[in-house]
Design an enzyme around this catalytic site. Structure first.
Site, PDB file in Angstrom:
ATOM      1  N   HIS A 284       0.833  -1.199   0.000  1.00  0.00           N
ATOM      2  CA  HIS A 284       0.000   0.000   0.000  1.00  0.00           C
ATOM      3  C   HIS A 284       0.870   1.252   0.000  1.00  0.00           C
ATOM      4  O   HIS A 284       1.844   1.335   0.751  1.00  0.00           O
ATOM      5  CB  HIS A 284      -0.910   0.036   1.232  1.00  0.00           C
ATOM      6  CG  HIS A 284      -1.796  -1.156   1.368  1.00  0.00           C
ATOM      7  ND1 HIS A 284      -1.354  -2.361   1.877  1.00  0.00           N
ATOM      8  CD2 HIS A 284      -3.103  -1.339   1.045  1.00  0.00           C
ATOM      9  CE1 HIS A 284      -2.355  -3.226   1.866  1.00  0.00           C
ATOM     10  NE2 HIS A 284      -3.415  -2.634   1.359  1.00  0.00           N
TER      11      HIS A 284
ATOM     12  N   LYS B  57      -1.538  -8.150  -4.067  1.00  0.00           N
ATOM     13  CA  LYS B  57      -2.399  -6.969  -3.969  1.00  0.00           C
ATOM     14  C   LYS B  57      -1.530  -5.712  -3.940  1.00  0.00           C
ATOM     15  O   LYS B  57      -0.666  -5.571  -3.075  1.00  0.00           O
ATOM     16  CB  LYS B  57      -3.251  -7.041  -2.698  1.00  0.00           C
ATOM     17  CG  LYS B  57      -4.171  -5.846  -2.487  1.00  0.00           C
ATOM     18  CD  LYS B  57      -4.867  -5.967  -1.133  1.00  0.00           C
ATOM     19  CE  LYS B  57      -5.743  -4.746  -0.863  1.00  0.00           C
ATOM     20  NZ  LYS B  57      -6.253  -4.752   0.531  1.00  0.00           N
TER      21      LYS B  57
END
Length: 216
Positions: free
Chosen positions: A112, A139
């Site tokens: 992230h 991700k």
């Protein structure tokens, strides 16, 4: 598929949320919880659960030491959830992946960036590094400062099919729509958004109906 993000204080509250909702999967943000009594009560819902014990550095709701995070991962893996999600940069990533392998639990390795979207060259290099951990799903989530950032993040799907990639923020919402049809699943809020620009499960389902499932 759509994964609704659960921010609950107790196991009983988690169960109440799942029983009244219709998402395909549920990301349980363990870092938002205050009590962990009764984890075994989640067994009937385990195949729909993604266990996330997010670090504060990557958007966690509170500060949790690595040793405690690893214990929480291990405890929740006892119910055999569908996935655990651990940060690529985390010091406990390899330990979590090893434990998940021993228990037959799927692994999501995540990254992230809450400030920006790196260049495509940097994103591609990051993706290649993340592949080395041999997780089930990768991700990559960044923050969109400009609409062109959506293009950078979506291009990653050319290089990995088991990928969830989108941008946060108001300018990143279009990439969330792309993730509906390009990712194994994507994320949505059940109530309050867990990340900037996160859409609700209802909105994501409406988007999916408008886009179609790609089989027409």
């Amino acid at each position: 598929m759509i994964a609704g993000t659960i921010k609950a204080k107790s196991i009983d509250e988690v169960i109440r949320i799942i029983e009244k909702d219709t998402a395909d999967l549920y990301e349980l943000r363990v870092d938002a919880m205050e009590s962990f009594e009764g984890i075994e009560k989640l067994k009937p819902f385990a195949e729909k659960l993604i266990i996330t014990v997010r670090s504060k550095e990557e958007g966690g709701f509170r500060e949790i030491g690595d040793e405690e995070r690893l214990k929480l991962f291990e405890g929740f893996m006892g119910i055999n959830p569908a996935f655990v999600d651990v940060e690529f940069k985390s010091k406990i990533a390899e330990d979590v992946i090893r434990l998940a392998g021993e228990k037959g639990v799927g692994v999501i390795v995540s990254y992230h960036d809450f400030e920006k979207t790196p260049s495509f060259k940097e994103l591609k290099a990051l993706l290649e590094e993340m592949k080395k951990l041999k997780a089930d799903i990768i991700k990559i989530v960044t923050f969109a400062k400009h609409h062109i950032d959506n293009v950078r993040i979506v291009r990653l799907y050319e290089y990995e099919k088991n990928l969830i990639a989108f941008c946060m923020g108001e300018k990143g919402k279009i990439s969330r729509a792309f993730s509906l049809v390009l990712s194994p699943f994507t994320y949505a809020s059940l109530d309050e958004a867990a990340a900037p620009g996160q859409l609700s499960v209802e909105d994501m389902k409406l988007l999916l109906a408008l886009i179609g499932d790609g089989n027409d």
